[in-house]
Write a protein that holds these residues in place. Sequence first.
Motif, short mmCIF file in Angstrom:
data_model
loop_
_atom_site.label_atom_id
_atom_site.label_comp_id
_atom_site.label_asym_id
_atom_site.label_seq_id
_atom_site.Cartn_x
_atom_site.Cartn_y
_atom_site.Cartn_z
N PRO A 64 10.02 22.26 12.37
CA PRO A 64 9.54 23.51 12.05
C PRO A 64 10.06 23.78 10.61
CG PRO A 64 10.51 23.67 14.18
CD PRO A 64 10.75 22.31 13.69
N GLN A 65 11.22 23.30 10.19
CA GLN A 65 11.55 23.44 9.03
C GLN A 65 10.81 22.59 7.80
OE1 GLN A 65 13.64 23.34 11.68
NE2 GLN A 65 15.80 24.45 10.99
N ILE A 66 10.57 21.28 8.46
CA ILE A 66 9.78 20.36 7.19
C ILE A 66 8.37 20.95 7.27
CG2 ILE A 66 8.68 18.11 7.34
CD1 ILE A 66 11.04 17.15 8.76
N ALA A 67 7.95 21.39 8.28
CA ALA A 67 6.30 22.06 8.29
C ALA A 67 6.22 23.44 7.24
CB ALA A 67 5.90 22.42 9.65
N ALA A 68 7.52 24.20 7.43
CA ALA A 68 7.21 25.36 6.58
C ALA A 68 7.53 24.92 5.00
CB ALA A 68 8.41 26.29 6.98
N ILE A 69 8.55 24.16 4.83
CA ILE A 69 8.67 23.80 3.64
C ILE A 69 7.60 23.06 2.63
CG2 ILE A 69 10.23 22.25 1.99
CD1 ILE A 69 12.28 22.65 4.12
N THR A 70 7.05 21.95 3.47
CA THR A 70 5.80 21.51 2.80
C THR A 70 4.58 22.24 2.66
OG1 THR A 70 4.96 20.56 5.26
CG2 THR A 70 6.34 19.10 3.89
N ALA A 71 4.41 23.42 3.61
CA ALA A 71 3.33 24.51 3.56
C ALA A 71 3.66 25.22 2.02
CB ALA A 71 3.61 25.31 4.58
N CYS A 72 4.82 25.21 1.52
CA CYS A 72 5.06 25.86 0.36
C CYS A 72 4.98 24.93 -0.96
CB CYS A 72 6.59 26.30 0.29
SG CYS A 72 7.31 27.27 1.35
N GLY A 73 4.35 23.66 -0.43
CA GLY A 73 4.13 23.00 -1.67
C GLY A 73 5.27 21.98 -2.15
N ILE A 74 6.24 21.96 -1.22
CA ILE A 74 7.45 21.13 -1.63
C ILE A 74 7.47 19.82 -0.90
CG2 ILE A 74 10.03 21.08 -1.68
CD1 ILE A 74 9.88 24.14 -1.69
N PRO A 75 7.28 18.71 -1.51
CA PRO A 75 7.37 17.61 -0.52
C PRO A 75 8.67 17.18 0.06
CG PRO A 75 6.66 17.12 -2.89
CD PRO A 75 6.92 18.53 -2.87
N VAL A 76 8.65 16.68 1.29
CA VAL A 76 9.93 16.69 2.03
C VAL A 76 10.15 15.07 2.68
CG1 VAL A 76 11.13 17.07 4.17
CG2 VAL A 76 9.89 18.88 2.91
N CYS A 77 11.31 14.74 2.15
CA CYS A 77 11.69 13.39 2.61
C CYS A 77 12.56 13.67 3.83
CB CYS A 77 12.43 12.66 1.45
SG CYS A 77 13.24 11.06 2.10
N ALA A 78 12.16 12.99 5.10
CA ALA A 78 13.00 12.98 6.40
C ALA A 78 14.08 12.16 6.15
CB ALA A 78 12.22 12.91 7.53
N HIS A 79 15.00 12.13 7.10
CA HIS A 79 16.02 11.05 7.15
C HIS A 79 16.35 10.97 8.65
CE1 HIS A 79 20.28 9.68 5.62
NE2 HIS A 79 20.22 9.29 6.73
N ILE A 80 16.28 9.82 9.32
CA ILE A 80 16.39 9.66 10.53
C ILE A 80 17.12 8.41 10.83
CG2 ILE A 80 14.47 10.98 11.38
CD1 ILE A 80 12.80 8.44 11.65
N GLY A 81 17.77 8.28 12.33
CA GLY A 81 18.52 7.04 12.60
C GLY A 81 19.91 7.74 12.51
N MET A 82 20.70 7.06 11.78
CA MET A 82 21.95 7.68 11.56
C MET A 82 21.95 8.63 10.54
SD MET A 82 25.22 7.96 10.76
CE MET A 82 25.57 7.08 9.08
N THR A 83 22.31 9.87 10.69
CA THR A 83 22.22 10.97 9.85
C THR A 83 23.72 11.31 9.76
OG1 THR A 83 21.68 12.23 12.12
CG2 THR A 83 19.96 11.90 10.52
N PRO A 84 24.05 11.18 8.71
CA PRO A 84 25.55 11.60 8.36
C PRO A 84 26.07 12.83 8.62
CG PRO A 84 24.87 10.28 6.79
CD PRO A 84 23.53 10.39 7.35
N GLN A 85 25.28 13.75 8.68
CA GLN A 85 25.74 15.46 8.61
C GLN A 85 25.88 15.60 10.14
OE1 GLN A 85 22.94 18.08 7.10
NE2 GLN A 85 23.14 17.16 4.82
N SER A 86 25.59 14.63 11.08
CA SER A 86 25.85 14.90 12.37
C SER A 86 26.85 13.83 12.99
CB SER A 86 24.57 14.15 13.21
OG SER A 86 23.56 15.08 12.78
N VAL A 87 27.78 13.23 11.98
CA VAL A 87 28.93 12.29 12.29
C VAL A 87 29.56 12.84 13.40
CG1 VAL A 87 30.30 13.21 10.51
CG2 VAL A 87 30.86 10.81 11.25
N ASN A 88 29.87 13.98 13.63
CA ASN A 88 30.75 14.30 14.62
C ASN A 88 30.08 14.23 16.30
OD1 ASN A 88 33.23 15.42 13.35
ND2 ASN A 88 31.75 16.57 12.29
N SER A 89 28.62 14.28 16.16
CA SER A 89 28.06 14.27 17.39
C SER A 89 27.85 12.73 17.85
CB SER A 89 26.56 14.78 17.22
OG SER A 89 26.65 16.34 16.85
N PHE A 90 27.74 12.01 16.89
CA PHE A 90 27.79 10.44 16.94
C PHE A 90 29.14 9.89 17.38
CE2 PHE A 90 24.00 10.41 13.80
CZ PHE A 90 22.88 10.89 14.78
#
Length: 288
Positions: free
Chosen positions: A123-149
């Motif tokens: 939902p965040q990616i869709a809303a940001i791109t709708a504002c004309g801001i290109p979005v690069c996603a980041h999947i797989g090992m996502t360092p901000q979730s280091v505590n969950s991994f």
Amino acid sequence: MKKNNIASLIEMKNRGEKISQITCYDYSTARIFEEAGVNSILVGDSLGMTMQGYEDTLPVTMDEMIVYGRSVGRACKDTFVVVDMPFMSYQASVEQAVENAGRIMKGCRVNAVKLEGGKAVCPQIAAITACGIPVCAHIGMTPQSVNSFGGFKVQGKGETEARRVLEDALAVEKAGAFMAVLECVPPKLAALITKKTKMITIGIGACAGCDGQVLVYQDMLGMSGGFVPKFVKRFADIGEQMKKAVSEYDKEVKSGEFPSAEHTYPKSDCSDEFLAQLNKEYDEEGQR
Ligand code: KIV
């Protein structure tokens, strides 16, 4: 328009040409990297570790990303610049994500934002791109979730996990991401994702089958003090060269060899008579 822009990068993918991306966080280094000819610079929140000395990326703030991002943005006339959205700058709500993506674009004058996560942040990616801001996603090992991994670990091992990572890729593409970093994803899975999506895939610890690669520059230039992951190739030992040069400087300052006449302005000095006069006028304490 910059030489490297969203359209030119997509054309590169379509022609099968590889895309180079490197992290960077400051003006003078970004100028060097632009002159080196990379297609893209990522102002990653890895700066929390490389520039600020934290153990992970979690403490990095929006204000900090804007300061670093703006410095890189100013240096890059032709390089496509992506700035990371830091931990908790987009997860709480779509409104928060849009507002902070806008702050980055206005504050840094760069070309895209990056955020971590798959289906959960669509939902965040869709809303940001709708504002004309290109979005690069980041999947797989996502360092901000280091505590969950439970650590910085390869993701997508085994069938259930592989399906999850592929589904995340398809979901972020559907939400509007034009590019996705695949971090620490097994090579055949990364190649499959690259084949299955129109997004530009940028691998780090993934495989040569991705459309491009990114590395943290301190790792590849021998400037990071601690642990260096298996996927990093060391292209130079700049850290050693810096140490040697600074140790030479230290020695020359201490011995008085530096600065020599070559590095001073003797011609602009006043006459010896006038300086002798000044010496007489002021006592040892600098009083007249
Ligand atoms: O923050 C960063 O530098 C990154 C790269 C490691 C992809 O996200």
